[in-house]
Design a protein around this motif. Structure first.
Motif, short mmCIF file in Angstrom:
data_model
loop_
_atom_site.label_atom_id
_atom_site.label_comp_id
_atom_site.label_asym_id
_atom_site.label_seq_id
_atom_site.Cartn_x
_atom_site.Cartn_y
_atom_site.Cartn_z
N ILE A 133 -14.33 -22.63 -7.04
CA ILE A 133 -13.39 -23.68 -6.66
C ILE A 133 -14.21 -24.87 -6.18
O ILE A 133 -14.89 -24.81 -5.16
CB ILE A 133 -12.42 -23.19 -5.57
CG1 ILE A 133 -11.59 -22.03 -6.13
CG2 ILE A 133 -11.53 -24.33 -5.10
CD1 ILE A 133 -10.69 -21.36 -5.13
N ILE A 134 -14.13 -25.96 -6.96
CA ILE A 134 -14.94 -27.14 -6.64
C ILE A 134 -14.11 -28.31 -6.13
O ILE A 134 -14.66 -29.30 -5.66
CB ILE A 134 -15.77 -27.59 -7.86
CG1 ILE A 134 -14.88 -28.04 -9.00
CG2 ILE A 134 -16.73 -26.49 -8.30
CD1 ILE A 134 -15.61 -28.82 -10.06
N ASN A 135 -12.79 -28.19 -6.22
CA ASN A 135 -11.92 -29.26 -5.73
C ASN A 135 -10.67 -28.62 -5.14
O ASN A 135 -10.09 -27.72 -5.74
CB ASN A 135 -11.54 -30.20 -6.88
CG ASN A 135 -10.89 -31.47 -6.38
OD1 ASN A 135 -11.09 -31.87 -5.24
ND2 ASN A 135 -10.11 -32.09 -7.24
N ILE A 136 -10.28 -29.08 -3.94
CA ILE A 136 -9.12 -28.52 -3.26
C ILE A 136 -8.20 -29.65 -2.80
O ILE A 136 -8.66 -30.61 -2.19
CB ILE A 136 -9.52 -27.68 -2.03
CG1 ILE A 136 -10.37 -26.49 -2.44
CG2 ILE A 136 -8.29 -27.23 -1.25
CD1 ILE A 136 -10.93 -25.68 -1.28
N ALA A 137 -6.91 -29.49 -3.10
CA ALA A 137 -5.87 -30.35 -2.53
C ALA A 137 -4.93 -29.40 -1.80
O ALA A 137 -4.34 -28.52 -2.43
CB ALA A 137 -5.15 -31.13 -3.61
N ALA A 138 -4.80 -29.54 -0.50
CA ALA A 138 -4.02 -28.58 0.28
C ALA A 138 -3.19 -29.28 1.34
O ALA A 138 -3.58 -30.34 1.86
CB ALA A 138 -4.96 -27.57 0.94
N SER A 139 -2.05 -28.67 1.66
CA SER A 139 -1.21 -29.18 2.73
C SER A 139 -0.48 -28.01 3.38
O SER A 139 -0.36 -26.94 2.78
CB SER A 139 -0.20 -30.19 2.18
OG SER A 139 0.69 -29.55 1.30
#
Length: 160
Positions: A133-139
């Motif tokens: 996992i090289i990119n994370i968008a989280a909320s």
């Protein structure tokens, strides 16, 4: 968020993506405590690490089971070893009855929620290692209506 909401898409060799939702109260990955004892086989001293949060293992197992069902239902074999993957996730946590704030600016921490989720993804075999996992968008947010259930919606996309 139903456990059966699963979408996969493949556009040539450019994109592999899977989206699914996991219902339940998300657990965070916290600290571990060492427990020492003796091996049943050899009698030698051994140390085991036990999670401090008792909800961690059941949540990881729920994530694993949901991912395995999603992969089976959609004939998705997972992401090949070494393929970079983007993770987009939205966590919905339960709003305590006495809380009036709009956003959950208290525990569980978003980074610890992510760590537990990524361990469940690795346990399922959809990724070989969370290093993929090289990119994370989280909320994370509170349920906005009574129809919103706690859990998370996850989208994993291969980046070529």
């Amino acid at each position: 968020m139903g456990g059966g909401q699963v979408n996969t898409s493949r556009v040539g060799a450019l994109c592999e993506s899977i989206t699914f939702s996991v219902e339940g109260i998300p657990a965070s990955k916290g600290s571990y405590r060492p427990v020492t004892g003796r091996s049943r086989k050899t009698g030698k001293p051994v140390t085991r690490l036990i999670p401090m949060d008792k909800k961690e293992r059941p949540w990881r197992e729920k994530v694993r089971q949901t991912v395995l069902a999603a992969m089976t239902d959609n004939h998705f074999d997972g992401f090949a070893r070494g393929v970079p993957v983007e993770l987009c996730v939205g966590f919905v946590v339960v709003r305590p009855k006495t809380v009036r704030r709009y956003s959950p600016t208290v525990k569980p921490d978003l980074d610890k929620l992510l760590r537990c989720l990524m361990d469940g993804l690795t346990d399922s075999g959809i990724i070989h290692d969370d290093a993929q996992i090289i990119n994370i968008a989280a909320s994370k947010g509170y349920a906005r209506s009574p129809d919103d259930h706690p859990g998370c919606v996850v989208r994993l996309t291969a980046i070529y």
